[in-house]
Motif scaffolding. Structure first.
Motif, PDB file in Angstrom:
ATOM      1  N   GLY A 131       6.534  15.133   9.917  1.00 27.89           N
ATOM      2  CA  GLY A 131       6.561  15.827   8.639  1.00 27.89           C
ATOM      3  C   GLY A 131       5.888  15.040   7.524  1.00 27.89           C
ATOM      4  N   GLN A 132       5.798  15.690   6.386  1.00 26.26           N
ATOM      5  CA  GLN A 132       5.091  15.102   5.247  1.00 26.26           C
ATOM      6  C   GLN A 132       5.916  13.986   4.611  1.00 26.26           C
ATOM      7  OE1 GLN A 132       2.450  16.581   2.915  1.00 26.26           O
ATOM      8  NE2 GLN A 132       1.579  17.956   4.420  1.00 26.26           N
ATOM      9  N   VAL A 133       5.244  12.971   4.130  1.00 24.70           N
ATOM     10  CA  VAL A 133       5.938  11.897   3.433  1.00 24.70           C
ATOM     11  C   VAL A 133       5.323  11.753   2.037  1.00 24.70           C
ATOM     12  CG1 VAL A 133       6.571  10.602   5.490  1.00 24.70           C
ATOM     13  CG2 VAL A 133       4.368  10.175   4.403  1.00 24.70           C
ATOM     14  N   PRO A 134       6.089  11.252   1.078  1.00 25.49           N
ATOM     15  CA  PRO A 134       5.524  11.025  -0.248  1.00 25.49           C
ATOM     16  C   PRO A 134       4.553   9.849  -0.196  1.00 25.49           C
ATOM     17  CG  PRO A 134       7.788  10.240  -0.156  1.00 25.49           C
ATOM     18  CD  PRO A 134       7.513  10.884   1.156  1.00 25.49           C
ATOM     19  N   PRO A 135       3.617   9.790  -1.139  1.00 25.86           N
ATOM     20  CA  PRO A 135       2.660   8.685  -1.139  1.00 25.86           C
ATOM     21  C   PRO A 135       3.363   7.337  -1.316  1.00 25.86           C
ATOM     22  CG  PRO A 135       2.257  10.191  -2.978  1.00 25.86           C
ATOM     23  CD  PRO A 135       3.419  10.717  -2.232  1.00 25.86           C
ATOM     24  N   PRO A 136       2.725   6.267  -0.861  1.00 27.83           N
ATOM     25  CA  PRO A 136       3.360   4.953  -0.986  1.00 27.83           C
ATOM     26  C   PRO A 136       3.436   4.539  -2.454  1.00 27.83           C
ATOM     27  CG  PRO A 136       1.114   4.731  -0.176  1.00 27.83           C
ATOM     28  CD  PRO A 136       1.392   6.197  -0.234  1.00 27.83           C
ATOM     29  N   ASP A 137       4.440   3.750  -2.762  1.00 31.00           N
ATOM     30  CA  ASP A 137       4.604   3.226  -4.101  1.00 31.00           C
ATOM     31  C   ASP A 137       3.823   1.915  -4.172  1.00 31.00           C
ATOM     32  OD1 ASP A 137       5.418   2.103  -6.421  1.00 31.00           O
ATOM     33  OD2 ASP A 137       7.548   1.955  -5.887  1.00 31.00           O
ATOM     34  N   SER A 138       2.692   1.938  -4.882  1.00 31.61           N
ATOM     35  CA  SER A 138       1.813   0.764  -4.840  1.00 31.61           C
ATOM     36  C   SER A 138       2.465  -0.448  -5.501  1.00 31.61           C
ATOM     37  CB  SER A 138       0.467   1.083  -5.484  1.00 31.61           C
ATOM     38  OG  SER A 138       0.660   1.382  -6.843  1.00 31.61           O
ATOM     39  N   ALA A 139       3.472  -0.224  -6.353  1.00 27.31           N
ATOM     40  CA  ALA A 139       4.113  -1.344  -7.044  1.00 27.31           C
ATOM     41  C   ALA A 139       4.847  -2.266  -6.075  1.00 27.31           C
ATOM     42  CB  ALA A 139       5.083  -0.811  -8.098  1.00 27.31           C
ATOM     43  N   ILE A 140       5.325  -1.727  -4.937  1.00 24.13           N
ATOM     44  CA  ILE A 140       6.091  -2.590  -4.036  1.00 24.13           C
ATOM     45  C   ILE A 140       5.190  -3.543  -3.258  1.00 24.13           C
ATOM     46  CG2 ILE A 140       8.007  -0.944  -3.746  1.00 24.13           C
ATOM     47  CD1 ILE A 140       6.765  -0.326  -0.953  1.00 24.13           C
ATOM     48  N   ARG A 141       3.886  -3.381  -3.360  1.00 23.93           N
ATOM     49  CA  ARG A 141       2.991  -4.289  -2.650  1.00 23.93           C
ATOM     50  C   ARG A 141       2.229  -5.170  -3.639  1.00 23.93           C
ATOM     51  NH1 ARG A 141       1.046   0.495   1.365  1.00 23.93           N
ATOM     52  NH2 ARG A 141       2.890   0.548   2.686  1.00 23.93           N
ATOM     53  N   MET A 142       2.880  -5.527  -4.722  1.00 28.59           N
ATOM     54  CA  MET A 142       2.232  -6.315  -5.774  1.00 28.59           C
ATOM     55  C   MET A 142       3.108  -7.501  -6.133  1.00 28.59           C
ATOM     56  SD  MET A 142       0.562  -4.631  -9.145  1.00 28.59           S
ATOM     57  CE  MET A 142       0.820  -2.956  -8.732  1.00 28.59           C
ATOM     58  N   TRP A 143       2.523  -8.697  -6.092  1.00 26.76           N
ATOM     59  CA  TRP A 143       3.291  -9.908  -6.443  1.00 26.76           C
ATOM     60  C   TRP A 143       2.379 -10.881  -7.154  1.00 26.76           C
ATOM     61  CZ3 TRP A 143       2.135  -8.219  -1.586  1.00 26.76           C
ATOM     62  CH2 TRP A 143       3.127  -7.486  -0.924  1.00 26.76           C
ATOM     63  N   GLY A 144       3.009 -11.901  -7.741  1.00 27.80           N
ATOM     64  CA  GLY A 144       2.282 -13.053  -8.266  1.00 27.80           C
ATOM     65  C   GLY A 144       1.388 -12.712  -9.441  1.00 27.80           C
ATOM     66  N   SER A 581      -4.713  17.442   2.217  1.00 27.64           N
ATOM     67  CA  SER A 581      -3.394  18.034   2.081  1.00 27.64           C
ATOM     68  C   SER A 581      -2.336  17.211   2.809  1.00 27.64           C
ATOM     69  CB  SER A 581      -3.405  19.451   2.622  1.00 27.64           C
ATOM     70  OG  SER A 581      -3.786  19.409   3.983  1.00 27.64           O
ATOM     71  N   ASP A 582      -2.762  16.185   3.510  1.00 26.09           N
ATOM     72  CA  ASP A 582      -1.824  15.443   4.354  1.00 26.09           C
ATOM     73  C   ASP A 582      -2.253  13.971   4.378  1.00 26.09           C
ATOM     74  OD1 ASP A 582       0.306  15.202   6.025  1.00 26.09           O
ATOM     75  OD2 ASP A 582      -0.661  16.073   7.789  1.00 26.09           O
ATOM     76  N   LEU A 583      -2.214  13.361   3.198  1.00 24.61           N
ATOM     77  CA  LEU A 583      -2.864  12.052   3.049  1.00 24.61           C
ATOM     78  C   LEU A 583      -2.077  10.875   3.618  1.00 24.61           C
ATOM     79  CD1 LEU A 583      -4.380  12.230  -0.550  1.00 24.61           C
ATOM     80  CD2 LEU A 583      -5.629  12.068   1.619  1.00 24.61           C
ATOM     81  N   TRP A 584      -0.767  11.027   3.740  1.00 21.19           N
ATOM     82  CA  TRP A 584       0.041   9.845   4.063  1.00 21.19           C
ATOM     83  C   TRP A 584       0.899  10.087   5.291  1.00 21.19           C
ATOM     84  CZ3 TRP A 584      -2.025   6.266   1.186  1.00 21.19           C
ATOM     85  CH2 TRP A 584      -2.606   6.648  -0.035  1.00 21.19           C
ATOM     86  N   VAL A 585       1.220   9.024   5.987  1.00 18.32           N
ATOM     87  CA  VAL A 585       2.079   9.154   7.166  1.00 18.32           C
ATOM     88  C   VAL A 585       2.926   7.892   7.292  1.00 18.32           C
ATOM     89  CG1 VAL A 585       0.326   8.242   8.757  1.00 18.32           C
ATOM     90  CG2 VAL A 585       2.086   9.767   9.638  1.00 18.32           C
ATOM     91  N   GLY A 586       4.126   8.073   7.832  1.00 16.50           N
ATOM     92  CA  GLY A 586       5.005   6.929   8.056  1.00 16.50           C
ATOM     93  C   GLY A 586       4.934   6.477   9.503  1.00 16.50           C
ATOM     94  N   MET A 587       4.841   5.166   9.714  1.00 16.70           N
ATOM     95  CA  MET A 587       4.845   4.629  11.077  1.00 16.70           C
ATOM     96  C   MET A 587       5.702   3.376  11.114  1.00 16.70           C
ATOM     97  SD  MET A 587       0.977   4.904  12.567  1.00 16.70           S
ATOM     98  CE  MET A 587      -0.105   6.273  12.164  1.00 16.70           C
ATOM     99  N   SER A 588       6.197   3.081  12.312  1.00 19.69           N
ATOM    100  CA  SER A 588       7.020   1.891  12.504  1.00 19.69           C
ATOM    101  C   SER A 588       6.514   1.095  13.689  1.00 19.69           C
ATOM    102  CB  SER A 588       8.471   2.291  12.788  1.00 19.69           C
ATOM    103  OG  SER A 588       9.017   2.968  11.689  1.00 19.69           O
ATOM    104  N   GLY A 589       6.546  -0.219  13.555  1.00 19.58           N
ATOM    105  CA  GLY A 589       6.166  -1.079  14.667  1.00 19.58           C
ATOM    106  C   GLY A 589       5.682  -2.419  14.129  1.00 19.58           C
TER     107      GLY A 589
END
Lengths: 662, 447
Positions: A131-144, A581-589
């Motif tokens: 199913g569809q997922v919301p876009p990633p939150d770019s703030a969580i990949r920002m540090w320093g 229409s389907d830009l993002w997807v969730g994956m695990s591994g």
């Protein structure tokens, strides 16, 4: 002069001994055989489309990809008289693609110590969210400090992966609408423009896409109403592509190194069409070439380099001694480079839900001790597929101390006993029920001096018949002949999971150890066992624990791999080739965790370009945060703990600060 | 209006033209499309492509058309870089303005891919089932076909999307599913000067089937997981031999076949000696029952396009649209006979009430379609015993049966020979009112 045959790894000897028909069959069907085939055999000259022509290979068409170990790193003059291709050198190692019949000639060269076959690579199988997922939150990949790391400006993120790279995905477009991918080398492309001479290496296969090609396709796609990736088309453009997702985490606009340049190497490995594997190589020599390509590209562009490899190998000794481990370690002696590798998804021992099959992947490692001479230890090896026949070749490697001597015997599901096979002896393709059994018992492996036993269960590939390997429990008995240490480790070579072979209408399934024989630790993939690579475990960030599927360490020689855990569970990133229409997807591994570390290593290199891979590894170990309940000591699932990007960047910035005391 | 029928293996493929506007009706199979249809459409423009439903013998040709469109657009790009670039092997396809199609992904927006994956998985397990059991065998074949057509439908929809070929789908319904709306809310459809009325599917049908799909998904998931548990049990049992494992697998697959929610298959239909029963709606597959069906009218001429729909649903749709007369009858110029002339989709009631000057059958003997009982039922509705005959006055005229496949090029010529000899007998009995054409080439039905 020694017998050149002695310099060949036993898999090569096995292939040399097999008939043409056997090798041909091996190259097309059954999992490990396909893996082997692709590592080993490819009728490279045949026309790709004609099945009838494909059925009649000639002996000289069987090529193998090998690593040649030399004493001095000098060219091997004997290769000149053969049809050897892709001769690429690094340090004392060379890769080459060579006719099977010419291998012995190369082995006869005085400076050649031994020749090993490329290790089969396996395609990653991340869990993909439905199913569809919301876009990633770019703030969580920002540090320093962005002033210091500039989001990876001046760094090349190199992605060695599968599934195709969706270079026109908005996550990779810059402010001008151009792609941030500067090159894509598609190793599986036929009749393309290969990279050619790159630095010292001649890379004369596949197709290289230039940034100008990719940007032109993006511009024209709007006019022609065809997706850009169809205009400049890679051999793999899989919906929800693995490589696109991985690249997006490390270097997408919402990823970590969002100002870095990106280059991709697409390895010719797909789960879609198994029969096509016969014509393609996808073994560890291809990774070696990919590393050379990226190293030279970064050099030419004046960029620092952080590479991600979310692929794996399971063969060899898991002690960093395999050729590909050494190759990458050698490349990492130069400062300004880092390589991150997924630890693997073989961590799970038992099912967590009725439908859960993760445990099949998890039961790949056994270990134990033969107590003394005259005593035995049994290993229970289950070959049952999914209740559906298993037509793959099943392979088990057991490694033990050079101090010891074990004999080995094998009991088939119907009770027939093969062996015992003493050190220095072997059995080649003995028919047992429907299965052909090969057993090798070798001492003093040239790479690490260890003793090892290899067992192959090959399905019956006689013309017109494909019978699966006899289902049930195969019992491997280790018999102590002379025991001083007694410890051993064994790994099952991974094969395709659930891949469907349209030719036979059958399925490939991996074999596994019984609950009794399986040993939970040391399931980390052998590619991740390299000395200087960053081996990454899958952290379930929300639950603050390691995902149960994440492979455990340590390496066979007791080193601390994985190094670190990074978020790898339910990671949202670019959905390749799926459209707006389907830009993002969730994956695990661990495939998703590794590019996270690759991105952070990229930022560290942006801060301090002179960092070595060893220093980066040291900083990662020093700064990692223990998971709840854990101490600072290394843990076999989480490594040194949760990656701490902000601290990594701080340490990187101050690494050269020295203060002289008065 | 002008109606052309193309040879298309055992599938449907027709072209309807009105006032220079052109509509392609289904695509038949890929090979027949590339060989017999694409060359004739090359260089033209299609104002509409109407795909009745997702089955392979309707969708494959359209996927081939879409493929060719991709190839030629990519070629246009290549040629700019390299004037010597080789053009694609296929002739340049027609341009396409819009598509009418209820795709699987629009039908089941929440879980189309999950269902597709589950069908594929079920199909593969069923392959292990006991092939000697006729019913199981049919269930397995049904799932194999379904897996293919569902995948193709999702694929087609994806390729038409704005990111790809950017061809409008169901624009009159704002890209939504096309189904029969309330009389006041129906959207007018046109092709040139021809007025088109949607007569199926109904909203109710689509909804019922959506529920059925979801129930199917739950049940098949449960069974698949049971098969796997059994496999694991087998693995634990050290004494298990390969034979036992196979027995377990076969048993599990048989079990799966028996639990599966699919139409209540009529085994008697497989026995050639048994009389064929007409009109068993349970035998009609879910995708077929969801067929988009159209009535096209222009200047007193009419064409009824029925896809693979069922007689009862066509009658209901015509009634809702107010197209039946006071006695519940309708006479059209052309009836595209539903589902290749399968007995399951035809009733004697339908044959008597819906009559035509021209009956078009798309079928080449595959699955023994067109069925002789269907041909007989129609012929008898025109000149049979009084109780069989249509009451509509318009049905007293002459009529022609058209077949889009010739017996001697067909793999199923044995059946077509039977059909042909039946036709010869019927013509003889019809007092010159009936004729038939079976040329094997594309042909135009006079309108």
């Amino acid at each position: 002069m020694s017998n050149p045959n002695r310099k060949l790894h036993l898999k090569l000897r096995m292939l040399k001994q097999a008939t043409l028909a056997e090798n041909d069959a091996r190259s097309v069907r059954s999992a490990a055989m396909c893996l082997q085939s692709s590592t080993a055999l490819a009728a490279t000259l045949e026309p790709a489309r004609s099945m009838t022509a494909a059925r009649q290979p000639r002996r000289e068409q069987l090529f193998v990809n090998v690593f040649v170990h030399t004493t001095n790193g000098k060219p091997i003059s004997e290769a000149a008289g053969t049809a050897a291709q892709n001769v690429i050198r690094r340090g004392p190692l060379s890769t080459m693609t060579v006719p099977l019949d010419d291998v012995e000639k190369i082995a006869s060269a005085r400076n050649v110590t031994h020749i090993e076959l490329g290790e089969p690579l396996y395609a990653p199988l991340p869990q993909i969210a439905v199913g569809q997922v919301p876009p990633p939150d770019s703030a969580i990949r920002m540090w320093g400090d962005p002033e210091a790391h500039k989001f990876g400006e001046g760094v090349l993120i190199g992605i060695i992966d599968v599934g195709g790279f969706d270079f026109s995905h908005p996550d990779f477009l810059d402010a001008k609408g151009q792609t941030r991918w500067i090159r894509i080398w598609d190793q599986g492309a036929k009749n393309g423009k290969p990279p050619g001479t790159v630095g010292d290496a001649d890379l004369n296969y596949g197709h290289e896409f230039q940034k100008t090609d990719l940007d032109r396709a993006i511009t024209k796609s709007k006019l022609l109403k065809v997706p850009a990736w169809r205009l400049e088309e890679q051999t793999q453009t899989e919906l929800g592509s693995h490589g696109t997702h991985v690249a997006s985490i490390a270097a997408g606009n919402a990823g970590i190194c969002r100002r870095a340049k990106i280059a991709g190497v697409l390895v010719s490995l797909t789960n879609e069409d198994v029969s096509d594997r016969r014509r393609n190589f996808y073994d560890s020599t291809r990774i070696a070439h990919a590393v050379e390509y990226l190293v030279e590209l970064a050099k030419a562009e004046g960029l620092r380099l952080s590479i991600n490899i979310s692929l794996g190998t399971n063969g060899h000794a898991h002690d960093g001694s395999s050729a590909i481990n050494r190759w990458i370690d050698n490349a990492l002696t130069t400062p300004g480079r880092a390589v991150s590798v997924a630890a693997g998804n073989a961590g799970q021992q038992a099912e967590t839900a009725p439908d859960d099959l993760g445990w099949v992947f998890g039961r790949i490692h056994t270990a134990g001790r033969v107590p003394s001479a005259g005593l035995n230890t049994d290993i229970e090896w289950l070959v049952v597929g999914d209740g559906i026949s298993d037509i793959s070749e099943n392979e088990l490697e057991i490694w033990y101390s050079p101090q010891d001597r074990f004999s080995v015997s094998l009991r088939s599901p119907s009770g027939q006993v093969i062996g015992p096979v003493a050190p220095g002896e072997f059995i080649h393709e003995k028919k047992v029920g429907m299965t052909f059994v090969s057993v090798y018992n070798e001492i003093y492996h040239p790479a690490n001096g260890a003793n090892y036993i290899a067992i192959y269960l090959t399905p019956n590939n006689a013309a017109g018949v494909v019978e699966g390997v006899d289902s049930g429990q195969w019992t491997v008995r280790l018999i102590g002949k002379d025991v001083r240490d007694g410890r051993f480790h064994g790994w099952i070579e991974r094969d395709f999971f659930g891949a469907f072979d349209p030719v036979t209408g059958k399925f490939y399934y991996p074999s596994y150890f019984s609950e009794r024989s399986n040993v939970d630790d040391s399931s980390v993939g052998s590619l991740a066992c390299g000395l200087r690579v960053l081996a990454v475990a899958n952290l379930d960030f929300a639950r603050e624990k390691i995902n149960i599927t994440s492979s455990q360490g340590p390496t066979r020689d007791g080193r601390s791999k994985p190094d670190v855990a990074a978020p790898g569970t339910s990671i949202v990133a670019a959905n390749g080739f799926a459209g707006a229409s389907d830009l993002w997807v969730g994956m695990s591994g661990t495939s998703m965790a590794s590019p996270f570390v690759c991105g952070v290593a990229g930022l560290m290199l942006a801060v301090r370009g002179e960092l070595t891979a060893a220093q980066i590894e040291g900083i990662v170990q020093r700064t990692s945060t223990p998971l709840p309940g854990a101490s600072y000591s290394w843990a076999n699932d989480a490594g040194f703990g949760k990656l701490n990007p902000a601290e990594c960047l701080r340490e990187a910035a101050t690494i050269n600060d020295r203060k002289e005391l008065p | 209006m002008k109606l052309t029928v193309f040879p298309s293996d055992h599938g449907d493929c027709l072209l309807l033209e009105s006032n220079k506007k052109r509509m392609l009706i289904d695509g038949g199979l890929a090979a027949s499309f590339n060989e017999s249809v694409l060359p004739r459409l090359s260089g033209t423009h299609l104002d509409c492509v109407y795909l009745s439903h997702i089955d392979e013998d309707h969708i494959q040709g359209l996927l081939a058309l879409v493929d060719a469109t991709f190839e030629w657009r990519v070629y246009a790009y290549r040629k700019e870089q390299d004037p010597d670039a080789q053009p694609p092997e296929s002739p340049e396809p027609p341009t396409i303005a819009k598509v009418w199609h209820n795709s699987f992904s629009d039908w089941l927006p929440d879980n189309a891919s999950e269902i597709a994956a589950s069908i594929a998985q079920t199909a593969s397990i069923l392959q292990q089932a006991d092939a000697n059991d006729v019913r199981v065998h049919r269930v397995a074949a049904y799932h194999r076909n379904l897996a293919a057509s569902v995948r193709q439908s999702i694929n087609l929809r994806f390729r038409l999307s704005p990111d790809q070929l950017d061809i409008a789908v169901n624009p009159e319904h704002q890209g939504d599913l096309m189904y029969v709306r309330e009389p006041g809310a129906s959207v007018p459809l046109f092709l040139g000067k021809a007025k088109i009325t949607l007569i199926g599917p109904s909203r109710d049908d689509l909804e019922k089937q959506r529920v059925a799909w979801n129930a199917w998904l739950r049940s098949s998931k449960a069974t698949v997981s049971r098969v796997r548990r059994q496999a694991k049990e087998d693995a634990k049992d050290v004494e298990n031999t390969a034979q036992e494992v196979i027995v377990h697998t076969t048993r599990a697959a048989n079990d799966l076949a028996n639990r599966i929610l699919i139409p209540d298959l009529d085994i008697s239909a497989l026995d050639p000696k048994k009389a064929r029963r007409l009109g068993n709606r349970h035998e009609v597959t879910v995708p077929n029952l969801a067929s988009l069906m159209l009535l096209v009218e222009e200047k007193g001429k009419s064409v009824l396009l029925t896809g693979d729909g069922h007689a009862d649903d066509i009658l209901r749709g015509l009634e809702t649209a107010g197209k039946l007369d006071a006695d519940g009858n309708l006479h059209v110029n052309v009836l595209k006979v539903q589902h290749h002339g399968s007995e399951h989709n035809m009733t004697t009631d339908f044959a008597r009430r819906i009559t035509a000057d021209h009956y078009v059958f798309c079928g080449n003997g595959f699955a023994s379609n067109p069925e002789t009982v269907v041909i007989e039922a129609i012929a008898h509705s025109r000149f049979g015993a009084p109780e069989e005959r249509a009451t509509n006055m318009a049905a007293d005229g002459d009529f022609t049966f058209w077949f889009n496949s010739t017996p001697d090029t067909s793999h199923y010529k044995k059946h077509m020979k039977i059909v042909e000899s039946l036709l010869a007998d019927l013509v003889a009995d019809s007092n010159r009112r009936m004729s038939y054409k079976m040329d094997g080439e594309h042909f135009e039905v006079p309108l």
